[in-house]
Write a protein that holds these residues in place. Structure first.
Motif, PDB file in Angstrom:
ATOM      1  N   GLY A   1     -63.439 117.445 -11.214  1.00 17.19           N
ATOM      2  CA  GLY A   1     -64.487 116.666 -10.441  1.00 17.19           C
ATOM      3  C   GLY A   1     -64.976 117.197  -9.268  1.00 17.19           C
ATOM      4  N   THR A   2     -63.946 118.203  -8.602  1.00 18.42           N
ATOM      5  CA  THR A   2     -64.262 118.644  -7.129  1.00 18.42           C
ATOM      6  C   THR A   2     -65.432 119.785  -7.200  1.00 18.42           C
ATOM      7  N   SER A   3     -66.205 119.568  -6.407  1.00 21.44           N
ATOM      8  CA  SER A   3     -67.617 120.533  -6.504  1.00 21.44           C
ATOM      9  C   SER A   3     -67.434 121.421  -5.138  1.00 21.44           C
ATOM     10  N   GLY A   4     -66.676 121.124  -4.028  1.00 22.07           N
ATOM     11  CA  GLY A   4     -66.717 122.041  -3.138  1.00 22.07           C
ATOM     12  C   GLY A   4     -65.326 121.761  -2.247  1.00 22.07           C
ATOM     13  N   LEU A   5     -64.840 122.874  -1.501  1.00 21.05           N
ATOM     14  CA  LEU A   5     -64.117 122.695  -0.373  1.00 21.05           C
ATOM     15  C   LEU A   5     -64.638 123.014   0.876  1.00 21.05           C
ATOM     16  N   LYS A   6     -64.116 122.268   1.781  1.00 20.18           N
ATOM     17  CA  LYS A   6     -64.559 122.345   3.270  1.00 20.18           C
ATOM     18  C   LYS A   6     -63.296 122.500   4.125  1.00 20.18           C
ATOM     19  N   PHE A   7     -63.177 123.722   4.483  1.00 17.94           N
ATOM     20  CA  PHE A   7     -62.028 124.323   5.296  1.00 17.94           C
ATOM     21  C   PHE A   7     -62.614 124.126   6.770  1.00 17.94           C
ATOM     22  N   ILE A   8     -61.618 123.172   7.311  1.00 24.48           N
ATOM     23  CA  ILE A   8     -61.999 122.885   8.959  1.00 24.48           C
ATOM     24  C   ILE A   8     -60.904 123.550   9.878  1.00 24.48           C
ATOM     25  N   ILE A   9     -61.451 124.372  10.810  1.00 26.48           N
ATOM     26  CA  ILE A   9     -60.636 125.234  11.720  1.00 26.48           C
ATOM     27  C   ILE A   9     -60.646 124.448  13.074  1.00 26.48           C
ATOM     28  N   GLN A  10     -59.832 123.789  13.194  1.00 23.67           N
ATOM     29  CA  GLN A  10     -59.553 122.883  14.387  1.00 23.67           C
ATOM     30  C   GLN A  10     -58.954 123.547  15.569  1.00 23.67           C
ATOM     31  N   VAL A  11     -59.781 124.053  16.483  1.00 23.32           N
ATOM     32  CA  VAL A  11     -59.517 124.846  17.863  1.00 23.32           C
ATOM     33  C   VAL A  11     -58.363 123.908  18.560  1.00 23.32           C
ATOM     34  N   CYS A  12     -57.239 124.532  19.238  1.00 25.83           N
ATOM     35  CA  CYS A  12     -56.458 124.003  20.217  1.00 25.83           C
ATOM     36  C   CYS A  12     -56.629 124.518  21.419  1.00 25.83           C
ATOM     37  N   GLY A  13     -56.418 123.772  22.606  1.00 26.74           N
ATOM     38  CA  GLY A  13     -56.337 124.377  24.030  1.00 26.74           C
ATOM     39  C   GLY A  13     -55.013 124.486  24.650  1.00 26.74           C
ATOM     40  N   LEU A  14     -54.714 125.394  25.683  1.00 22.35           N
ATOM     41  CA  LEU A  14     -53.506 125.582  26.363  1.00 22.35           C
ATOM     42  C   LEU A  14     -53.087 124.313  26.718  1.00 22.35           C
ATOM     43  N   ASP A  15     -54.024 123.214  26.906  1.00 23.29           N
ATOM     44  CA  ASP A  15     -53.271 122.075  27.572  1.00 23.29           C
ATOM     45  C   ASP A  15     -52.814 121.106  26.476  1.00 23.29           C
ATOM     46  N   GLY A  16     -52.836 121.413  25.156  1.00 21.31           N
ATOM     47  CA  GLY A  16     -52.291 120.726  24.195  1.00 21.31           C
ATOM     48  C   GLY A  16     -53.604 119.718  23.609  1.00 21.31           C
ATOM     49  N   THR A  17     -54.647 119.875  24.086  1.00 26.34           N
ATOM     50  CA  THR A  17     -55.603 119.048  23.360  1.00 26.34           C
ATOM     51  C   THR A  17     -56.366 119.791  22.333  1.00 26.34           C
ATOM     52  N   SER A  18     -56.904 119.076  21.373  1.00 20.32           N
ATOM     53  CA  SER A  18     -57.623 119.664  20.065  1.00 20.32           C
ATOM     54  C   SER A  18     -59.160 119.277  19.997  1.00 20.32           C
ATOM     55  N   GLN A  19     -59.818 120.102  19.327  1.00 20.43           N
ATOM     56  CA  GLN A  19     -61.215 119.657  19.296  1.00 20.43           C
ATOM     57  C   GLN A  19     -61.476 118.795  18.153  1.00 20.43           C
ATOM     58  N   LYS A  20     -62.336 117.772  18.247  1.00 13.43           N
ATOM     59  CA  LYS A  20     -62.722 116.702  17.480  1.00 13.43           C
ATOM     60  C   LYS A  20     -63.065 117.414  16.274  1.00 13.43           C
ATOM     61  N   ILE A  21     -62.377 116.729  15.029  1.00 16.96           N
ATOM     62  CA  ILE A  21     -62.550 117.467  13.765  1.00 16.96           C
ATOM     63  C   ILE A  21     -64.215 117.309  13.375  1.00 16.96           C
ATOM     64  N   GLU A  22     -65.114 116.445  13.743  1.00 18.90           N
ATOM     65  CA  GLU A  22     -66.343 116.566  13.581  1.00 18.90           C
ATOM     66  C   GLU A  22     -67.094 117.771  14.381  1.00 18.90           C
ATOM     67  N   ASP A  23     -66.486 118.362  15.304  1.00 16.00           N
ATOM     68  CA  ASP A  23     -67.007 119.444  16.132  1.00 16.00           C
ATOM     69  C   ASP A  23     -66.372 120.806  15.672  1.00 16.00           C
ATOM     70  N   CYS A  24     -65.522 120.651  14.792  1.00 14.59           N
ATOM     71  CA  CYS A  24     -65.076 122.092  14.398  1.00 14.59           C
ATOM     72  C   CYS A  24     -65.738 122.850  13.550  1.00 14.59           C
ATOM     73  N   PRO A  25     -65.585 124.251  13.774  1.00 13.51           N
ATOM     74  CA  PRO A  25     -65.957 125.235  12.699  1.00 13.51           C
ATOM     75  C   PRO A  25     -65.416 125.022  11.740  1.00 13.51           C
ATOM     76  N   PHE A  26     -66.110 125.382  10.310  1.00 18.23           N
ATOM     77  CA  PHE A  26     -65.741 125.165   8.942  1.00 18.23           C
ATOM     78  C   PHE A  26     -66.281 126.243   8.007  1.00 18.23           C
ATOM     79  N   LEU A  27     -65.558 126.280   7.038  1.00 14.68           N
ATOM     80  CA  LEU A  27     -65.986 127.190   5.797  1.00 14.68           C
ATOM     81  C   LEU A  27     -66.095 126.072   4.559  1.00 14.68           C
ATOM     82  N   LEU A  28     -67.381 126.083   3.968  1.00 15.46           N
ATOM     83  CA  LEU A  28     -67.749 125.468   2.785  1.00 15.46           C
ATOM     84  C   LEU A  28     -67.525 126.617   1.450  1.00 15.46           C
ATOM     85  N   LEU A  29     -66.507 126.204   0.422  1.00 13.34           N
ATOM     86  CA  LEU A  29     -66.657 126.994  -0.977  1.00 13.34           C
ATOM     87  C   LEU A  29     -66.933 126.207  -2.039  1.00 13.34           C
TER      88      LEU A  29
END
Length: 712
Positions: free
Chosen positions: A679-707
């Motif tokens: 029943g799954t039609s697609g997969l969205k792979f999210i690449i969450q970018v992390c900084g040197l200060d330990g912070t991470s990009q918000k999921i909704e702003d991250c680059p992604f791949l749709l398959l």
């Protein structure tokens, strides 16, 4: 095994005979196996031979034959891009070894390539790791394969802490003699193989080689061996500034396989052509001093071997390794500690964490610390050792799967081994079972206090020169029963004037000042305190400090109880330190928007599963369209399983959103055999970018791949 090393040390002629016997028996076994396979009666191998060109879970592996080295076949391997170290030495690779006695650690465990072979991490929460990097100058990854390439996790962790990493080139037994004959057949051949080794070190990002020629050679082969050592040193130095080539005390200048256990005229010609010698470990008490005399002004390049298993080693190794270290330090040469994984392999009581800290505590007591960090800002640590039972992000659990990945080690604290913990009011431990703030670890402080009592312990020893701008210190803490946790920062001025500043925990300002102001040059209360609503218990505190022209030398934890309590009786103390970051701005890292990245899928493979499910394998790759991404140390990979159309408003997320898949330190990740429900039609792979200060990009702003799922 211990017997092998004992015979090698005490009965070298018998050891050589055993080598020949081993080779003879191996050939018999090979012939027997071939015969069995021909008639099908036995020896069948149901697993196909390893083919490095086929997409699979990325692993690290050694080279077994000179043909692999000569042909550069490794660079055609599917696994090669995943084995490139992502972390450079703090100086960019050009750090010269200090002019003092040094500690080299040679990691030899169960043939190598165990839990650490999985380039993207494994599933063993109790996997071996080293975290006392502040006691190490050089790390060697050793195995008995011809070309031992360090798994990238070791290079990443070591480089983060300022430690150089070497691979191993070894020739031993009869097959080693055959390889040596080929290697040394001509001067051109010797130099060609040296260039191939340099090429591998440069491509994979490590810093040089340990050379171990444990074979007997013909005297006429020695000139080509010297050409090999010399050319490898020259090509490494020209390609990687301040790289190292270290000779192991084995074959002599006469071609004899005769371990000298000191630097002398039998092995000094090789020492003169490279950056140091790893002296065999069966030396006597006066050998370090004698070796220093032979080395002259290069005495720190003499690394006296110590086998931690105690196999014929001076001082007995094991829990008396410090006996040898004390002699070596007294005679002002360097030490080479072989197989410190003895603590892990022999299950030293009461548990690995305690035994490891106790053993390295002996090393520190004998030698002192040799590394300093932080050395630059931003600085961040979540105290992750590279293994655990869960993964957290900003106080929220994203995975409850056991894991190991030494690449995920952040800066390791300089926690001192306290010996008998019952004499200390507070017990300090890195904790993997309790909730973390980021990653898979934390530091837990537990014990009992009387009213007004305090406890302090070392956290980091640094060397950071502060400029005119303020510095911001932010940390996460969880505590109970009025337990408070702050930091004492020790500074030194240009005139060596010492100053101690207290970054106090949030609380009653007046009571804090009354308690501490007489003992610190300044007491600073937090400028911002944030309580996490979604994850109760965690409090994030931020303080700012301005100390222009001063050097931050040490960070200590200060534990105390609030003095607002009326009781004079002892009371429980409990606090968990989740992470700490030090920055020059009060803001978090800024991340490129999603459309700044190119994200693609390669080697896409679908297979059918049960009940209409499918399984997906895919290599995800990403890069910035413009600019440099080196200041992003890692990327968290998540997947969303989507039903309905992949475009428009009709799609919805199936099951739980943002399922954690893993972490990447290179800009690629291989997803292996991911189950995709019916029943799954697609997969969205999210690449969450992390900084040197330990912070991470918000999921909704991250680059992604749709398959799109095959057949949907």
């Amino acid at each position: 095994m211990p017997l092998r090393a004992y015979i090698k040390a005490h009965y070298p002629k018998a050891f050589s005979t055993l080598k020949n016997l081993r080779s003879f028996l191996s050939k018999i076994m090979e012939n027997t196996a071939v015969g069995d396979n021909q008639d099908g009666s036995s020896g069948a191998d149901t697993n196909p031979p390893f083919d490095p060109s086929v997409p699979a879970v990325p692993i690290s592996y050694p080279l077994q034959e000179l043909e692999e080295l000569e042909s550069r076949s490794y660079f055609k391997s599917f696994h090669y891009p995943f084995n490139r170290a992502a972390v450079k030495l703090p100086s960019g690779g050009g750090a010269e070894l200090p002019g003092r006695p040094r500690i080299l650690v040679c990691h030899d465990m169960a043939g190598g390539y165990t839990d650490d072979k999985f380039a993207q991490g494994g599933t063993n929460p109790d996997a071996y790791a080293i975290w006392h990097w502040y006691l190490i100058d050089v790390f060697v990854y050793f195995s008995h394969s011809l070309v031992t390439l360090p798994p990238p996790c070791w290079t990443n962790a070591a480089h983060r802490h300022g430690v150089k990493v070497l691979g191993t080139f070894i020739m031993e037994w009869d097959e080693g003699k055959e390889r040596a004959d080929k290697l040394l057949s001509t001067k051109d051949s010797a130099q060609m193989y040296a260039e191939r080794l340099t090429e591998l070190a440069v491509a994979l990002g490590f810093d040089g080689w340990l050379l171990n020629m444990e074979v007997t050679l013909d005297p006429e082969q020695i000139p080509n061996l010297k050409a090999f050592v010399s050319h490898l040193s020259q090509t490494m130095h020209s390609s990687v500034p301040e790289s190292l080539v270290i000779w192991y005390d084995s074959v002599t200048i006469d071609g004899d396989l005769s371990w000298q256990n000191q630097l002398n005229d039998k092995n000094k010609p090789f020492f003169d052509l490279c950056d140091g010698i790893f002296v065999n470990y069966s030396w006597k008490e006066d050998f370090p001093k004698l070796s220093a005399g032979v080395a002259g002004d290069r005495k720190f390049d003499v690394y006296m071997g110590i086998d931690v298993f105690g196999r014929g080693t001076f001082g007995g190794g094991q829990w008396t390794t410090n006996v040898a270290l004390n002699v070596i330090k007294k005679d002002d040469v360097s030490a080479a500690i072989f197989a410190p994984g003895w603590v892990y392999e022999t299950n030293q009581p009461p548990d690995f964490q305690t035994a490891q800290n106790r053993w390295w505590g002996l090393v520190e007591k004998s030698w002192g610390t040799v590394q300093k960090y932080p050395k630059a800002l931003p600085f961040y640590s979540n105290f992750d050792q590279g293994h655990g039972y869960h993964i957290y992000s900003d106080g929220k659990q994203v995975s409850d799967n056991p894991w190991n990945n030494i690449s995920s080690q952040s800066f390791q604290p300089f926690l001192e081994y306290s010996g008998d913990s019952t004499t200390q009011p507070i017990q300090v431990s890195v904790n993997f079972k309790e909730a973390s703030y980021n990653g898979g670890g934390n530091i837990t402080f537990t014990g009992t206090f009387g009213k007004g009592a305090e406890f302090t312990t070392r956290l980091f020893q640094g060397e950071v020169l502060l400029g005119s701008s303020p510095v911001y210190v932010t940390y996460s803490v969880k505590s109970k029963a009025n337990s408070l946790l702050g930091f004492a920062l020790e500074f030194s001025s240009a005139t060596e004037e010492k100053k101690s500043i207290l970054l106090a925990a949030s609380g009653n300002t007046l009571l804090t000042m009354n308690q501490f102001s007489s003992r610190f040059a300044s007491v600073i209360m937090p400028r911002r305190v944030t309580k996490l609503e979604e994850e109760p218990g965690w409090i994030v505190q931020e303080s700012s400090i301005s100390m222009p022209g001063h050097i931050l030398k040490e960070i200590r934890v200060i534990c105390n109880k609030s003095r607002s309590e009326n009781s004079t009786a002892t009371s429980e103390y409990y606090a968990v330190l989740g992470d700490i970051k030090i920055t020059t701005t009060g803001e978090n890292s800024k991340f490129p928007p999603s459309d700044s990245w190119l994200v693609d899928g390669e080697f896409v493979s679908w297979t059918s599963g049960s009940q209409g499910s499918k399984h997906l394998s895919v290599k995800i790759v990403w890069q910035l369209k413009v600019g440099n991404s080196d200041h992003f140390p890692k990327y968290n990979v998540y997947v969303e399983k989507v039903t309905g159309s992949l475009t428009g408003n009709e799609s919805r997320v199936l099951e739980s959103a943002n399922e954690y898949v893993g972490v990447a330190v290179v800009k690629s990740f291989y997803v292996s055999d991911l189950e995709v429900p019916s029943g799954t039609s697609g997969l969205k792979f999210i690449i969450q970018v992390c900084g040197l200060d330990g912070t991470s990009q918000k999921i909704e702003d991250c680059p992604f791949l749709l398959l799109q799922v095959q057949g949907s």
